[in-house]
Enzyme design. Structure first.
Site, short mmCIF file in Angstrom:
data_model
loop_
_atom_site.label_atom_id
_atom_site.label_comp_id
_atom_site.label_asym_id
_atom_site.label_seq_id
_atom_site.Cartn_x
_atom_site.Cartn_y
_atom_site.Cartn_z
N PRO A 2 16.03 66.94 -66.97
CA PRO A 2 16.99 67.73 -67.97
C PRO A 2 15.70 68.87 -68.96
O PRO A 2 14.83 67.67 -70.18
CB PRO A 2 17.82 66.69 -68.76
N ASN A 3 16.19 69.77 -69.18
CA ASN A 3 15.56 70.18 -70.32
C ASN A 3 13.83 70.51 -69.74
O ASN A 3 12.83 71.29 -70.80
CB ASN A 3 15.55 69.70 -71.87
N ARG A 62 9.69 74.91 -75.09
CA ARG A 62 10.13 74.10 -75.65
C ARG A 62 9.10 72.73 -76.32
O ARG A 62 8.50 72.56 -76.39
CB ARG A 62 11.03 72.95 -74.44
N TYR A 102 4.25 69.09 -75.59
CA TYR A 102 4.51 69.07 -74.02
C TYR A 102 3.65 70.59 -73.52
O TYR A 102 3.77 70.38 -72.35
CB TYR A 102 6.57 69.43 -73.56
N ASN A 105 9.99 62.46 -63.68
CA ASN A 105 10.29 62.60 -64.69
C ASN A 105 11.82 63.26 -65.70
O ASN A 105 12.15 64.04 -65.02
CB ASN A 105 9.55 63.47 -65.90
N ALA A 158 14.67 62.83 -70.62
CA ALA A 158 16.07 61.78 -71.77
C ALA A 158 16.67 60.85 -71.06
O ALA A 158 16.94 60.19 -71.13
CB ALA A 158 16.85 62.75 -72.83
N GLU A 196 7.27 56.95 -63.35
CA GLU A 196 7.74 57.89 -63.20
C GLU A 196 6.70 57.91 -64.42
O GLU A 196 5.87 57.75 -64.66
CB GLU A 196 8.53 56.73 -64.31
N HIS A 226 5.63 60.96 -67.75
CA HIS A 226 6.41 61.61 -68.53
C HIS A 226 4.97 61.97 -69.54
O HIS A 226 3.83 61.63 -69.20
CB HIS A 226 6.37 60.40 -70.08
N ARG A 284 5.91 58.11 -80.31
CA ARG A 284 7.18 58.92 -80.21
C ARG A 284 7.99 57.90 -81.17
O ARG A 284 7.78 57.00 -81.60
CB ARG A 284 7.51 60.10 -79.41
#
Ligand code: DQA
Length: 152
Positions: A9-10, A17, A22, A76, A79, A100, A102, A109
């Site tokens: 998502p996103n 964004r 990012y 990825n 969230a 995975e 990111h 963070r």
């Protein structure tokens, strides 16, 4: 080796964004870069992006068997990383080697991002190296596959 790259998502909004977190590359540009990187290697790539948990699960299930079958996953989960037991179960159920990725360093963070419920069912996790993380994930999957082929 057929690898499915899943963007959660996103991530369709990359470029616009929070570029300070990012980066400025769009998802299309990142996918293009991954494709170029894989050219000439023994790998074929598929890309999938969804903002919906169920769609991501459906795609992982399809990658496990049937005409859409793949040999490995790079994901990825966005969230969903931090709370989707359903995506975790889909990955462990698929039984495919999974990495995975990111873009940002989730450990540098906010505390809510420090936990991944997905990582324990993955071969490994790459966090904080920007889009290069996807290329490194593919390299790792190829090395793993080669290691399996070479071992008696
Ligand atoms: C992310 C990190 C997640 O915490 C966040 O929710 C994202 C992107 C990353 O690539 O850095 O959507 O997965």
């Amino acid at each position: 080796m057929k690898i499915l790259v899943i963007h959660g998502p996103n991530l369709n909004l990359l470029g616009k964004r929070e570029p300070e977190v990012y980066g400025s590359e769009t998802l299309d540009e990142i996918n293009h870069r991954i494709r170029n990187y894989a050219m000439g290697k023994e790998v074929s790539l598929e890309f999938f992006q969804s903002n919906h948990e169920g769609e991501i699960i459906d795609r992982i299930q399809q990658a496990a068997e049937g005409p859409e079958k793949c040999d490995a996953l790079v994901i990825n989960p966005g969230a969903y990383t931090h709370y989707s037991i359903a995506i975790r179960d889909a990955i462990s159920g698929a039984g495919l080697p999974t990495i995975e990725v990111h873009l940002s360093n989730i450990y540098a963070r906010e505390p809510i991002r420090h936990k991944s419920v997905i990582a324990p069912v993955c071969l490994g996790q790459i966090s904080g190296l920007g889009p290069d993380g996807y290329m490194l994930a593919i390299e790792a999957l190829l090395a793993k596959e080669k290691g399996m082929r070479d071992s008696p």
